[in-house]
Design a protein around this motif. Sequence first.
Motif, PDB file in Angstrom:
ATOM      1  N   ARG A  25      51.519  39.015  42.734  1.00 33.59           N
ATOM      2  CA  ARG A  25      51.603  39.926  43.881  1.00 33.59           C
ATOM      3  C   ARG A  25      50.843  41.212  43.611  1.00 33.59           C
ATOM      4  O   ARG A  25      50.342  41.857  44.546  1.00 33.59           O
ATOM      5  CB  ARG A  25      53.065  40.246  44.186  1.00 33.59           C
ATOM      6  N   LYS A  26      50.740  41.573  42.317  1.00 37.06           N
ATOM      7  CA  LYS A  26      50.008  42.784  41.942  1.00 37.06           C
ATOM      8  C   LYS A  26      48.846  42.427  41.017  1.00 37.06           C
ATOM      9  O   LYS A  26      49.042  41.862  39.939  1.00 37.06           O
ATOM     10  CB  LYS A  26      50.926  43.786  41.243  1.00 37.06           C
ATOM     11  N   MET A  27      47.664  42.741  41.455  1.00 42.13           N
ATOM     12  CA  MET A  27      46.462  42.596  40.622  1.00 42.13           C
ATOM     13  C   MET A  27      45.391  43.512  41.183  1.00 42.13           C
ATOM     14  O   MET A  27      45.124  43.517  42.382  1.00 42.13           O
ATOM     15  CB  MET A  27      45.954  41.153  40.627  1.00 42.13           C
ATOM     16  N   GLY A  28      44.823  44.300  40.298  1.00 38.87           N
ATOM     17  CA  GLY A  28      43.750  45.194  40.713  1.00 38.87           C
ATOM     18  C   GLY A  28      42.403  44.516  40.632  1.00 38.87           C
ATOM     19  O   GLY A  28      42.073  43.639  41.429  1.00 38.87           O
ATOM     20  N   ALA A  29      41.613  44.884  39.638  1.00 35.69           N
ATOM     21  CA  ALA A  29      40.246  44.368  39.517  1.00 35.69           C
ATOM     22  C   ALA A  29      39.948  43.968  38.081  1.00 35.69           C
ATOM     23  O   ALA A  29      40.528  44.498  37.136  1.00 35.69           O
ATOM     24  CB  ALA A  29      39.241  45.421  39.987  1.00 35.69           C
ATOM     25  N   MET A  30      39.024  43.033  37.950  1.00 36.84           N
ATOM     26  CA  MET A  30      38.468  42.642  36.668  1.00 36.84           C
ATOM     27  C   MET A  30      37.016  43.104  36.659  1.00 36.84           C
ATOM     28  O   MET A  30      36.212  42.649  37.502  1.00 36.84           O
ATOM     29  CB  MET A  30      38.521  41.123  36.469  1.00 36.84           C
ATOM     30  N   LEU A  31      36.676  44.017  35.768  1.00 38.28           N
ATOM     31  CA  LEU A  31      35.302  44.510  35.655  1.00 38.28           C
ATOM     32  C   LEU A  31      34.684  43.939  34.396  1.00 38.28           C
ATOM     33  O   LEU A  31      35.165  44.180  33.279  1.00 38.28           O
ATOM     34  CB  LEU A  31      35.266  46.039  35.588  1.00 38.28           C
ATOM     35  N   GLY A  32      33.610  43.186  34.557  1.00 39.32           N
ATOM     36  CA  GLY A  32      32.923  42.624  33.410  1.00 39.32           C
ATOM     37  C   GLY A  32      32.232  43.689  32.580  1.00 39.32           C
ATOM     38  O   GLY A  32      32.112  44.859  32.980  1.00 39.32           O
ATOM     39  N   ASP A  33      31.764  43.303  31.406  1.00 41.31           N
ATOM     40  CA  ASP A  33      31.072  44.226  30.513  1.00 41.31           C
ATOM     41  C   ASP A  33      29.918  44.920  31.236  1.00 41.31           C
ATOM     42  O   ASP A  33      29.148  44.280  31.966  1.00 41.31           O
ATOM     43  CB  ASP A  33      30.521  43.475  29.303  1.00 41.31           C
ATOM     44  N   TRP A  34      29.818  46.224  31.048  1.00 38.71           N
ATOM     45  CA  TRP A  34      28.740  47.051  31.584  1.00 38.71           C
ATOM     46  C   TRP A  34      28.737  47.146  33.117  1.00 38.71           C
ATOM     47  O   TRP A  34      27.764  47.600  33.710  1.00 38.71           O
ATOM     48  CB  TRP A  34      27.367  46.578  31.091  1.00 38.71           C
ATOM     49  N   ALA A  35      29.810  46.744  33.775  1.00 41.88           N
ATOM     50  CA  ALA A  35      29.891  46.930  35.228  1.00 41.88           C
ATOM     51  C   ALA A  35      29.979  48.418  35.550  1.00 41.88           C
ATOM     52  O   ALA A  35      30.562  49.199  34.792  1.00 41.88           O
ATOM     53  CB  ALA A  35      31.100  46.191  35.793  1.00 41.88           C
ATOM     54  N   ASP A  36      29.413  48.807  36.688  1.00 44.38           N
ATOM     55  CA  ASP A  36      29.366  50.216  37.075  1.00 44.38           C
ATOM     56  C   ASP A  36      29.773  50.346  38.540  1.00 44.38           C
ATOM     57  O   ASP A  36      29.130  49.755  39.423  1.00 44.38           O
ATOM     58  CB  ASP A  36      27.952  50.757  36.868  1.00 44.38           C
ATOM     59  N   VAL A  37      30.828  51.102  38.788  1.00 43.20           N
ATOM     60  CA  VAL A  37      31.358  51.278  40.142  1.00 43.20           C
ATOM     61  C   VAL A  37      31.040  52.681  40.622  1.00 43.20           C
ATOM     62  O   VAL A  37      31.373  53.670  39.963  1.00 43.20           O
ATOM     63  CB  VAL A  37      32.878  51.030  40.163  1.00 43.20           C
ATOM     64  N   GLY A  38      30.406  52.792  41.785  1.00 38.05           N
ATOM     65  CA  GLY A  38      29.994  54.084  42.307  1.00 38.05           C
ATOM     66  C   GLY A  38      31.148  54.926  42.797  1.00 38.05           C
ATOM     67  O   GLY A  38      32.262  54.444  43.053  1.00 38.05           O
ATOM     68  N   CYS A  39      30.886  56.204  42.956  1.00 33.22           N
ATOM     69  CA  CYS A  39      31.906  57.187  43.324  1.00 33.22           C
ATOM     70  C   CYS A  39      32.601  56.828  44.634  1.00 33.22           C
ATOM     71  O   CYS A  39      31.977  56.334  45.577  1.00 33.22           O
ATOM     72  CB  CYS A  39      31.276  58.566  43.468  1.00 33.22           C
ATOM     73  N   ASN A  40      33.921  57.083  44.658  1.00 29.97           N
ATOM     74  CA  ASN A  40      34.735  56.931  45.858  1.00 29.97           C
ATOM     75  C   ASN A  40      34.731  55.518  46.434  1.00 29.97           C
ATOM     76  O   ASN A  40      34.918  55.330  47.637  1.00 29.97           O
ATOM     77  CB  ASN A  40      34.322  57.943  46.934  1.00 29.97           C
ATOM     78  N   SER A  41      34.535  54.538  45.587  1.00 30.09           N
ATOM     79  CA  SER A  41      34.625  53.148  46.018  1.00 30.09           C
ATOM     80  C   SER A  41      36.049  52.633  45.845  1.00 30.09           C
ATOM     81  O   SER A  41      36.799  53.113  44.992  1.00 30.09           O
ATOM     82  CB  SER A  41      33.665  52.274  45.200  1.00 30.09           C
ATOM     83  N   VAL A  42      36.403  51.632  46.646  1.00 32.00           N
ATOM     84  CA  VAL A  42      37.701  50.979  46.559  1.00 32.00           C
ATOM     85  C   VAL A  42      37.475  49.512  46.217  1.00 32.00           C
ATOM     86  O   VAL A  42      36.751  48.803  46.928  1.00 32.00           O
ATOM     87  CB  VAL A  42      38.482  51.094  47.877  1.00 32.00           C
ATOM     88  N   LEU A  43      38.088  49.078  45.125  1.00 27.13           N
ATOM     89  CA  LEU A  43      38.067  47.670  44.758  1.00 27.13           C
ATOM     90  C   LEU A  43      39.374  47.067  45.247  1.00 27.13           C
ATOM     91  O   LEU A  43      40.445  47.382  44.737  1.00 27.13           O
ATOM     92  CB  LEU A  43      37.926  47.523  43.239  1.00 27.13           C
ATOM     93  N   ASN A  44      39.296  46.213  46.264  1.00 24.11           N
ATOM     94  CA  ASN A  44      40.489  45.627  46.859  1.00 24.11           C
ATOM     95  C   ASN A  44      41.191  44.692  45.882  1.00 24.11           C
ATOM     96  O   ASN A  44      40.588  44.229  44.909  1.00 24.11           O
ATOM     97  CB  ASN A  44      40.119  44.889  48.141  1.00 24.11           C
ATOM     98  N   PRO A  45      42.475  44.390  46.120  1.00 23.40           N
ATOM     99  CA  PRO A  45      43.213  43.520  45.205  1.00 23.40           C
ATOM    100  C   PRO A  45      42.482  42.204  44.955  1.00 23.40           C
ATOM    101  O   PRO A  45      42.028  41.539  45.893  1.00 23.40           O
ATOM    102  CB  PRO A  45      44.537  43.282  45.942  1.00 23.40           C
ATOM    103  N   GLY A  46      42.354  41.856  43.682  1.00 24.02           N
ATOM    104  CA  GLY A  46      41.694  40.611  43.321  1.00 24.02           C
ATOM    105  C   GLY A  46      40.181  40.686  43.263  1.00 24.02           C
ATOM    106  O   GLY A  46      39.512  39.655  43.219  1.00 24.02           O
ATOM    107  N   SER A  47      39.625  41.884  43.225  1.00 25.37           N
ATOM    108  CA  SER A  47      38.165  42.012  43.097  1.00 25.37           C
ATOM    109  C   SER A  47      37.736  41.669  41.670  1.00 25.37           C
ATOM    110  O   SER A  47      38.414  42.031  40.707  1.00 25.37           O
ATOM    111  CB  SER A  47      37.714  43.439  43.430  1.00 25.37           C
ATOM    112  N   VAL A  48      36.601  40.994  41.553  1.00 23.57           N
ATOM    113  CA  VAL A  48      36.027  40.668  40.247  1.00 23.57           C
ATOM    114  C   VAL A  48      34.566  41.099  40.275  1.00 23.57           C
ATOM    115  O   VAL A  48      33.789  40.627  41.114  1.00 23.57           O
ATOM    116  CB  VAL A  48      36.124  39.163  39.934  1.00 23.57           C
TER     117      VAL A  48
END
Length: 228
Positions: A163-186
């Motif tokens: 029921r609760k899961m955020g995100a899985m970010l692979g090695d060297w992944a880069d997320v830009g400012c003020n972005s939202v990763l919805n539940p289950g994002s990879v």
Amino acid sequence: MFTTQDLFDLDHTQARPLLAGAVYPWEILGKIKEFILTLGPQLPREEYEEIAPHVWVARDAKVAPTAYFGEAVIIGHGTEVRHCAFVRGSALVGAGAVVGNSTELKNVILFDQVQVPHYNYVGDSILGFHAHMGAGSITSNIKADQKNIVIHGDGEEVATGLRKMGAMLGDWADVGCNSVLNPGSVIGPRSRIYPLSMVRGVVPADTIYKRAGELARIRREEDTPDAH
């Protein structure tokens, strides 16, 4: 494209024994606290100090006096925990990482060299080696309808049973400012997310995510034809 092996080099985390047996990395989210409570007392006392019950901090880490630590926390060598960081608990933070001002961590594994430096929320998530989240970017970890999370990617669906899961970010992944990763994002290794993005599902490795449905491939050096 979203197995543990696809996303991470396990040589860059103390959680290797936990992750090595998991086909998918989210399988271990419910085991993080127990793992930390087992690992913490085994850490070398000359390298780590138990600064509070079940909170182990490397002696060469830099921790601001206003940082808060809940139960079951390990902070690795050379890591910087800045003012007003809120480490709620069940957080294993690797070496050389940055946990920034007003950043909140809960039930997470941060590999070595991860940066969550400004106003980030990271919950029920795993961030791979050298992953970076820009200022204000967050992982959303529960759906509005409270239903279990299903991973959607390239025509494939995997039920997590969580029921609760955020995100899985692979090695060297880069997320830009003020972005939202919805539940289950990879987010695949070496991929980049544009600022102000709302990401859902799987972003393949070596991809630039501009907006939903608009992706571009990152041209890696080994893809370049021999000039001779």
